[in-house]
Design an enzyme around this catalytic site. Structure first.
Site, PDB file in Angstrom:
ATOM      1  CG  PHE A  34      -2.128   0.813   1.162  1.00 36.00           C
ATOM      2  CD1 PHE A  34      -2.954   0.783   0.048  1.00 36.00           C
ATOM      3  CD2 PHE A  34      -2.476   1.643   2.217  1.00 36.00           C
ATOM      4  CE1 PHE A  34      -4.105   1.556  -0.015  1.00 36.00           C
ATOM      5  CE2 PHE A  34      -3.631   2.428   2.169  1.00 36.00           C
ATOM      6  CZ  PHE A  34      -4.438   2.379   1.042  1.00 36.00           C
ATOM      7  CE  LYS A  53      11.092  -3.098 -13.080  1.00 38.49           C
ATOM      8  NZ  LYS A  53      10.298  -1.976 -12.620  1.00 38.49           N
ATOM      9  CD  GLU A  78      -0.414  -3.739 -20.291  1.00 34.59           C
ATOM     10  OE1 GLU A  78      -1.155  -4.417 -20.989  1.00 34.59           O
ATOM     11  OE2 GLU A  78       0.779  -3.536 -20.598  1.00 34.59           O
ATOM     12  CB  VAL A  99       7.349  -3.168 -19.154  1.00 38.93           C
ATOM     13  CG1 VAL A  99       8.231  -2.376 -20.114  1.00 38.93           C
ATOM     14  CG2 VAL A  99       8.140  -4.331 -18.565  1.00 38.93           C
ATOM     15  N   GLY A 150      14.296  12.500  -8.074  1.00 37.31           N
ATOM     16  CA  GLY A 150      13.621  11.317  -7.516  1.00 37.31           C
ATOM     17  C   GLY A 150      13.284  10.257  -8.555  1.00 37.31           C
ATOM     18  CG  ASP A 159      14.938  -0.519 -14.410  1.00 40.81           C
ATOM     19  OD1 ASP A 159      14.025  -0.907 -13.657  1.00 40.81           O
ATOM     20  OD2 ASP A 159      14.721   0.171 -15.428  1.00 40.81           O
ATOM     21  CE  LYS A 162      11.520  -0.692 -16.361  1.00 43.67           C
ATOM     22  NZ  LYS A 162      12.043   0.665 -16.312  1.00 43.67           N
ATOM     23  N   GLY A 170       3.983   7.473 -14.804  1.00 34.79           N
ATOM     24  CA  GLY A 170       4.215   7.458 -13.356  1.00 34.79           C
ATOM     25  C   GLY A 170       3.143   6.672 -12.643  1.00 34.79           C
TER      26      GLY A 170
END
Ligand SMILES: NC(=O)c1ccc[n+]([C@@H]2O[C@H](COP(=O)([O-])OP(=O)(O)OC[C@H]3O[C@@H](n4cnc5c(N)ncnc54)[C@H](OP(=O)(O)O)[C@@H]3O)[C@@H](O)[C@H]2O)c1
Length: 346
Positions: A15, A132, A156, A159, A213, A227, A231, A327
């Protein structure tokens, strides 16, 4: 397709930014989207790592849960029923139809999210995730388990946030085979390299990205291509039927690149960018990550993009998928679109 449950009971494991945004929108436009389809959502459980957990079979008061979470307080006072001691207890006992796995990624193992998904699927819950890890490390086995249980496992948001990639390939390209792909998928390195083109040093560009950030907690995950490798595996496993894990990716990061190289590339009409590729080879799908000189007019490096992907297919030629600024809102939307898909039997 059996009719969806009424109400549809939702459980959230995690959360944080994504889970909270999803819950906020469920109280507004997402709730309206679902009701327009005859679905009545009810959040019956929320679990976190350090901020407690709560189950209420009648539905948790979301506004109250959100205000506790925003204040950094525990959700425990909202709990009704026998005490649950662990996340595993929560996943086994929460009265739910769909479980959302939205805990942080562990890029080395994909855990504990894989275990969370397995426990929920074994119980016969649909699982939707934006994480991921389970997709990069265990998609094949999780999909097989979901099929045996007659439920869905969709991801979904893993990525390019909510930009449709997996649902598009699965529903809109019947019979077409994805032969390979190339993608610009790590926004931190894109940002750093574009600042280096403008004359910043690599260190300055990284500091700027950290201040904004947008970097991973450990920036080496971005700079060394981990990363992007994760992906690449998610895409190869989901779109090409591969079973590739991040350590198997041929990977080169951008750490050795200098500002002079980025500027020289630009003078020759190219942009240096970290590109993820996958191709079919005789021994399976090969995934690679590395810096490439991409021509300035190429779809992957068009301005204003947070990510771009080109799929090469046999029946449809090349298909480009492009995301503007992405985002948390887009990721929360991915949870909604997957929820609709599992309930409507996709
Ligand atoms: N943010 C984005 O825009 C975005 C985009 C695409 C994909 N994603 C993916 O979506 C997932 C969630 O991202 P986020 O930004 O919401 O993360 P976040 O803000 O760090 O929140 C993570 C949540 O998971 C909880 N958690 C951590 N470990 C747990 C565990 N073992 N069991 C149960 N709960 C646990 C945390 O609890 P505490 O608060 O108590 O620590 C927190 O509530 C990640 O996998 C991320 O990679 C995020």
């Amino acid at each position: 397709v059996s009719p969806p449950p009424d109400p549809v009971r939702l459980a959230l494991v995690g959360f944080g930014s994504v889970g909270r945004r999803f819950a906020e929108l469920l109280g507004g436009p997402y709730g309206r989207v679902l009701r327009a389809r005859g679905l009545r959502p009810r959040v019956t459980g929320i679990a976190t790592a350090r901020h407690g957990l709560a189950v209420d079979p009648e539905g948790l008061p979301l506004a109250r849960a959100l205000s506790l979470a925003r204040a950094g307080r525990t959700l425990d006072p909202l709990h009704r029923g026998p005490r649950l001691r662990t996340i595993a207890d929560f996943i086994r006992r929460v009265p739910a139809d769909v479980l959302f796995e939205i805990t942080p990624l562990d890029p080395r193992t994909g855990q504990p999210a894989i275990r969370h998904a397995q426990m929920a699927l074994r119980r016969g819950l649909h699982v939707v995730t934006a994480n991921k890890g389970p997709v990069a490390f265990a998609r094949r086995s999780l999909r097989a388990l979901a099929r045996r249980q007659g439920v869905g496992f969709l991801h979904e948001g893993a990525v390019m946030d909510g930009t449709p990639i997996f649902n598009l390939a699965e529903r809109c390209l019947p019979g077409a085979r994805v032969l390979g792909f190339r993608g610009l998928l790590n926004s931190t390195t894109t940002r750093i390299l574009s600042r280096m083109e403008q004359g910043r040093s690599a260190e300055e560009a990284l500091r700027e990205a950290q201040a904004a950030g947008v970097t991973e907690a450990d920036p080496r995950h971005d700079l060394e291509g981990w990363d992007a490798a994760v992906k690449g595996c998610v895409l190869a496993n989901a779109l090409m039927g591969a079973d590739v894990r991040p350590p198997q990716v041929r990977r080169k990061g951008i750490s050795g690149i200098t500002g002079a190289q980025a500027q020289a590339a630009l003078r020759s009409g190219h942009r240096l960018r970290l590109i993820v590729r996958a191709v079919r080879a005789p021994r399976g799908v090969l995934v690679s990550v590395g810096p490439e000189k991409v021509p300035v007019g190429d779809f992957l490096v068009s301005a204003g993009s947070d990510g771009a992907l080109v799929l090469a297919t046999d029946l449809m030629g090349e298909i480009g998928i492009w995301e503007g600024a992405g985002g948390v809102d887009q990721t929360a939307y991915a949870l909604l679109s997957d929820l609709v898909a599992v309930l409507e039997g996709a």
